[in-house]
Design a protein around this motif. Sequence first.
Motif, PDB file in Angstrom:
ATOM      1  N   THR A 165       0.822  -1.210   0.000  1.00  0.00           N
ATOM      2  CA  THR A 165       0.000   0.000   0.000  1.00  0.00           C
ATOM      3  C   THR A 165       0.858   1.263   0.000  1.00  0.00           C
ATOM      4  N   ARG A 166       2.171   1.093   0.113  1.00  0.00           N
ATOM      5  CA  ARG A 166       3.091   2.241   0.108  1.00  0.00           C
ATOM      6  C   ARG A 166       4.207   1.926  -0.874  1.00  0.00           C
ATOM      7  N   PHE A 167       4.464   2.853  -1.777  1.00  0.00           N
ATOM      8  CA  PHE A 167       5.504   2.669  -2.788  1.00  0.00           C
ATOM      9  C   PHE A 167       6.568   3.733  -2.568  1.00  0.00           C
ATOM     10  N   CYS A 168       7.773   3.266  -2.269  1.00  0.00           N
ATOM     11  CA  CYS A 168       8.883   4.161  -1.938  1.00  0.00           C
ATOM     12  C   CYS A 168       9.878   4.162  -3.086  1.00  0.00           C
ATOM     13  N   MET A 169      10.319   5.347  -3.456  1.00  0.00           N
ATOM     14  CA  MET A 169      11.244   5.503  -4.581  1.00  0.00           C
ATOM     15  C   MET A 169      12.525   6.169  -4.097  1.00  0.00           C
ATOM     16  N   GLY A 170      13.668   5.554  -4.458  1.00  0.00           N
ATOM     17  CA  GLY A 170      14.954   6.048  -3.978  1.00  0.00           C
ATOM     18  C   GLY A 170      15.869   6.511  -5.100  1.00  0.00           C
ATOM     19  N   TRP A 171      16.545   7.610  -4.861  1.00  0.00           N
ATOM     20  CA  TRP A 171      17.540   8.147  -5.789  1.00  0.00           C
ATOM     21  C   TRP A 171      18.872   8.258  -5.055  1.00  0.00           C
ATOM     22  N   ALA A 172      19.935   7.698  -5.612  1.00  0.00           N
ATOM     23  CA  ALA A 172      21.263   7.765  -4.997  1.00  0.00           C
ATOM     24  C   ALA A 172      21.892   9.113  -5.333  1.00  0.00           C
ATOM     25  N   TRP A 173      21.410  10.121  -4.651  1.00  0.00           N
ATOM     26  CA  TRP A 173      21.879  11.494  -4.839  1.00  0.00           C
ATOM     27  C   TRP A 173      22.289  12.088  -3.503  1.00  0.00           C
ATOM     28  N   ARG A 174      23.229  13.024  -3.567  1.00  0.00           N
ATOM     29  CA  ARG A 174      23.555  13.824  -2.379  1.00  0.00           C
ATOM     30  C   ARG A 174      22.419  14.793  -2.078  1.00  0.00           C
ATOM     31  N   GLU A 175      21.829  15.363  -3.152  1.00  0.00           N
ATOM     32  CA  GLU A 175      20.768  16.334  -2.985  1.00  0.00           C
ATOM     33  C   GLU A 175      19.917  16.378  -4.243  1.00  0.00           C
ATOM     34  N   VAL A 176      18.707  16.827  -4.076  1.00  0.00           N
ATOM     35  CA  VAL A 176      17.802  17.011  -5.207  1.00  0.00           C
ATOM     36  C   VAL A 176      18.171  18.309  -5.914  1.00  0.00           C
ATOM     37  N   LYS A 177      18.310  18.255  -7.227  1.00  0.00           N
ATOM     38  CA  LYS A 177      18.611  19.454  -8.005  1.00  0.00           C
ATOM     39  C   LYS A 177      17.449  19.750  -8.948  1.00  0.00           C
ATOM     40  N   ASP A 178      17.135  21.027  -9.074  1.00  0.00           N
ATOM     41  CA  ASP A 178      16.062  21.433  -9.968  1.00  0.00           C
ATOM     42  C   ASP A 178      16.444  21.115 -11.412  1.00  0.00           C
ATOM     43  N   GLY A 179      15.440  20.847 -12.221  1.00  0.00           N
ATOM     44  CA  GLY A 179      15.710  20.537 -13.618  1.00  0.00           C
ATOM     45  C   GLY A 179      14.881  19.352 -14.075  1.00  0.00           C
ATOM     46  N   PRO A 180      15.226  18.789 -15.234  1.00  0.00           N
ATOM     47  CA  PRO A 180      14.429  17.698 -15.814  1.00  0.00           C
ATOM     48  C   PRO A 180      14.275  16.488 -14.888  1.00  0.00           C
ATOM     49  N   ALA A 181      15.350  16.120 -14.162  1.00  0.00           N
ATOM     50  CA  ALA A 181      15.257  14.951 -13.279  1.00  0.00           C
ATOM     51  C   ALA A 181      14.234  15.174 -12.172  1.00  0.00           C
ATOM     52  N   PHE A 182      14.225  16.366 -11.608  1.00  0.00           N
ATOM     53  CA  PHE A 182      13.261  16.662 -10.551  1.00  0.00           C
ATOM     54  C   PHE A 182      11.845  16.688 -11.112  1.00  0.00           C
ATOM     55  N   GLU A 183      11.685  17.181 -12.326  1.00  0.00           N
ATOM     56  CA  GLU A 183      10.368  17.179 -12.950  1.00  0.00           C
ATOM     57  C   GLU A 183       9.861  15.748 -13.138  1.00  0.00           C
ATOM     58  N   ARG A 184      10.768  14.821 -13.433  1.00  0.00           N
ATOM     59  CA  ARG A 184      10.377  13.417 -13.567  1.00  0.00           C
ATOM     60  C   ARG A 184       9.957  12.831 -12.220  1.00  0.00           C
ATOM     61  N   ILE A 185      10.633  13.238 -11.162  1.00  0.00           N
ATOM     62  CA  ILE A 185      10.211  12.800  -9.831  1.00  0.00           C
ATOM     63  C   ILE A 185       8.763  13.217  -9.583  1.00  0.00           C
ATOM     64  N   LEU A 186       8.453  14.463  -9.890  1.00  0.00           N
ATOM     65  CA  LEU A 186       7.098  14.959  -9.676  1.00  0.00           C
ATOM     66  C   LEU A 186       6.083  14.154 -10.479  1.00  0.00           C
TER      67      LEU A 186
END
Length: 330
Positions: free
Chosen positions: A95-116
């Motif tokens: 019932t809970r889906f967790c998604m992980g990114w091996a990043w030091r920090e979230v950066k604005d841009g296309p990758a963050f838009e894909r997260i959204l």
Amino acid sequence: MQPQQETFTREQVRALYDRPLLPLLDEARRVHLQHHPDNEVQLCTLLSVKTGGCAEDCGYCSQSSHHETKVNAEKMLDVDEVLASARRAKEIGSTRFCMGWAWREVKDGPAFERILTMVKGVKELGLEACVTAGMLTDTQAARLKEAGLDAYNHNLDTSRENYRSIIKTRTYDDRLRTIDNVRKAGITVCSGGIIGIGESANDRCEMLRTLANLSPQPESVPINALVAIEGTPLANMPPVDPLDLVRMIAVARILMPKARVRLSAGRTSLTREAQMMCMYAGANSIFYGDTLLTTPNPEEADDLELIRAAGLNAMPPQVEGAPTTHTAAE
């Protein structure tokens, strides 16, 4: 008016941790039953969306670019791949889906838009959506909330005093700042720690005390046992005593009675009896599926048998319409 939250002292938490195990378990069970159904466990699935190549030097992690492990840096999965995994998770009862990114920090841009986009897609499937992607600004947290994110995971790992012996590329205050940004955005906080990384009993207590003294307390507290991975600085650490894990879960349950305490990494080294003790002590969530990011996890069939043998039911999905209870017999 809400009652003022209790602030715990070092001495209080250490005294609780040092209680004889059976009375400690009795107290944890009593607290658990006051705040949670006695026969329910939430099944969660964790997917590594961006694997390896992380700039952080966390001593336990196979995904750090600072360590020579068998995990290589990979490209971020595309949206369709992630949503296919989320559908599969729902089909097997998560019932809970967790998604992980091996990043030091979230950066604005296309990758963050894909997260959204991924968060929105997971929510459309009727699943709780959780993300863990490193440090996060207040603006990014607000955008994740707008996309529908339920929870953000950012573990403290250990005590402030022990932190520098495990991680040198960011500070304890960096971690707390991200948690604060998540909380201010109205996203629930998922934060816990790891035992078996060379910490003392005082370090374990301080980690739990720091979490318990957050206001409000985290809604989700994962307790992990180290999975020693070849090529990392902690590769040769001795195995965690299962009763230490049981004790940590019991103390977490008493200190944070309303939180969902999650029995997380390290379950493959536990007998089913040890896992049942953890559930008796107050763990009411497990990660479900054959992989936890890059480390092994019990087989689905084994987990369903564990749940059945313990007399538990999987938490039903919280979606529109009549909920369906997934039991181990299904």
